[in-house]
Design a protein around this motif. Structure first.
Motif, PDB file in Angstrom:
ATOM      1  N   ALA A 162       0.819  -1.216   0.000  1.00 34.62           N
ATOM      2  CA  ALA A 162       0.000   0.000   0.000  1.00 34.62           C
ATOM      3  C   ALA A 162       0.850   1.262   0.000  1.00 34.62           C
ATOM      4  CB  ALA A 162      -0.946  -0.009   1.194  1.00 34.62           C
ATOM      5  N   LYS A 163       1.913   1.257   0.843  1.00 34.73           N
ATOM      6  CA  LYS A 163       2.758   2.451   0.927  1.00 34.73           C
ATOM      7  C   LYS A 163       3.469   2.706  -0.402  1.00 34.73           C
ATOM      8  CE  LYS A 163       2.981   4.801   4.701  1.00 34.73           C
ATOM      9  NZ  LYS A 163       2.697   4.241   6.009  1.00 34.73           N
ATOM     10  N   GLY A 212       1.882   6.370  -6.916  1.00 35.23           N
ATOM     11  CA  GLY A 212       0.792   7.251  -7.323  1.00 35.23           C
ATOM     12  C   GLY A 212       1.232   8.688  -7.458  1.00 35.23           C
ATOM     13  N   GLN A 213       2.041   9.132  -6.512  1.00 35.91           N
ATOM     14  CA  GLN A 213       2.525  10.514  -6.577  1.00 35.91           C
ATOM     15  C   GLN A 213       3.438  10.733  -7.772  1.00 35.91           C
ATOM     16  OE1 GLN A 213       4.266  11.083  -2.725  1.00 35.91           O
ATOM     17  NE2 GLN A 213       2.372  11.886  -1.878  1.00 35.91           N
ATOM     18  N   VAL A 214       4.308   9.747  -7.998  1.00 33.67           N
ATOM     19  CA  VAL A 214       5.214   9.830  -9.150  1.00 33.67           C
ATOM     20  C   VAL A 214       4.401   9.895 -10.442  1.00 33.67           C
ATOM     21  CG1 VAL A 214       6.867   8.500 -10.508  1.00 33.67           C
ATOM     22  CG2 VAL A 214       7.173   8.689  -8.062  1.00 33.67           C
ATOM     23  N   LEU A 215       3.368   9.063 -10.523  1.00 31.15           N
ATOM     24  CA  LEU A 215       2.542   9.006 -11.734  1.00 31.15           C
ATOM     25  C   LEU A 215       1.796  10.313 -11.963  1.00 31.15           C
ATOM     26  CD1 LEU A 215       1.108   5.383 -11.839  1.00 31.15           C
ATOM     27  CD2 LEU A 215       3.106   6.344 -12.958  1.00 31.15           C
ATOM     28  N   GLN A 228       1.944  12.498 -15.229  1.00 28.57           N
ATOM     29  CA  GLN A 228       0.747  12.794 -15.994  1.00 28.57           C
ATOM     30  C   GLN A 228       0.692  14.269 -16.354  1.00 28.57           C
ATOM     31  OE1 GLN A 228      -2.749  11.419 -13.968  1.00 28.57           O
ATOM     32  NE2 GLN A 228      -3.549  10.476 -15.803  1.00 28.57           N
ATOM     33  N   LEU A 229       1.072  15.106 -15.400  1.00 27.34           N
ATOM     34  CA  LEU A 229       1.091  16.537 -15.653  1.00 27.34           C
ATOM     35  C   LEU A 229       2.099  16.846 -16.750  1.00 27.34           C
ATOM     36  CD1 LEU A 229       0.246  19.397 -15.018  1.00 27.34           C
ATOM     37  CD2 LEU A 229       1.979  19.469 -13.235  1.00 27.34           C
ATOM     38  N   LYS A 230       3.280  16.236 -16.639  1.00 21.52           N
ATOM     39  CA  LYS A 230       4.329  16.463 -17.635  1.00 21.52           C
ATOM     40  C   LYS A 230       3.842  16.022 -19.016  1.00 21.52           C
ATOM     41  CE  LYS A 230       9.107  15.133 -18.492  1.00 21.52           C
ATOM     42  NZ  LYS A 230      10.057  14.091 -18.164  1.00 21.52           N
TER      43      LYS A 230
END
Lengths: 89, 84
Positions: free
Chosen positions: B6-7, B13-16, B20-22
């Motif tokens: 989970a961690k 998730g944060q990396v993704l 995604q923004l990039k």
């Protein structure tokens, strides 16, 4: 139930796992972008008579994506065969 | 893909999200360049003509729909790969 002390440590973050997952996402993202660019060149008319995809363009895109993956697969097998033929060099 | 706990999933998730923004920004800049190249030819003026403006919008829509369709076929293919 205690959250401290003994218990399995499976909530630790292994940076290697994340790095590997990130690599895989990166690779998928790269392939996706290449397909978008390649199939746009092959299928999309650049006169833009309308905002929607024509039936022809839609069919072309479907086939283009399928063929791209097939090329990818074929080359993967070919490279593997070459590698084996050279005794794994 | 390795099973992430989970961690790790949270960290991924944060990396993704950042990726995604990039990706979004990269697509936006590709779109601008593409549609400029295909739609803008008239340099007798420094303002977009009505025709050019309409072309730009159609160009953007077409590209985004194209990208969407590729995404659908891509996802289908990957799903098939994973289940075979």
């Amino acid at each position: 139930m205690s959250f401290f002390g003994m218990g399995n440590n499976n909530q630790a973050v292994n940076p290697q796992n994340i790095a590997m997952a990130e690599q895989e996402v990166e690779m998928m993202s790269d392939i996706f972008n290449r397909i978008v660019r390649s199939c746009q060149e092959k299928c999309i008319n650049n006169k833009y008579h309308e905002a929607d995809l024509t039936k022809g363009e839609s069919v072309c895109i479907d086939r283009c994506v399928a063929k791209y993956f097939e090329v990818n697969q074929k080359l993967s097998e070919h490279m593997q065969k070459r590698g084996e033929a050279r005794g794994g060099m | 893909m390795e099973r992430l706990n989970a961690k790790e999933q949270e960290a991924l998730g944060q990396v993704l999200e950042a990726k995604q923004l990039k990706e979004y920004l990269r697509m936006y800049s590709t779109l601008t360049q593409n549609c400029f190249k295909d739609c803008v030819q008239d340099f007798t003026t420094n303002k977009l003509s009505k025709k050019e403006g309409e072309c730009i919008i159609k160009c953007a829509e077409k590209f985004l729909k194209h990208s969407e369709r590729v995404g659908q076929r891509f996802a289908e293919f990957n799903a098939k790969q994973m289940s075979s």
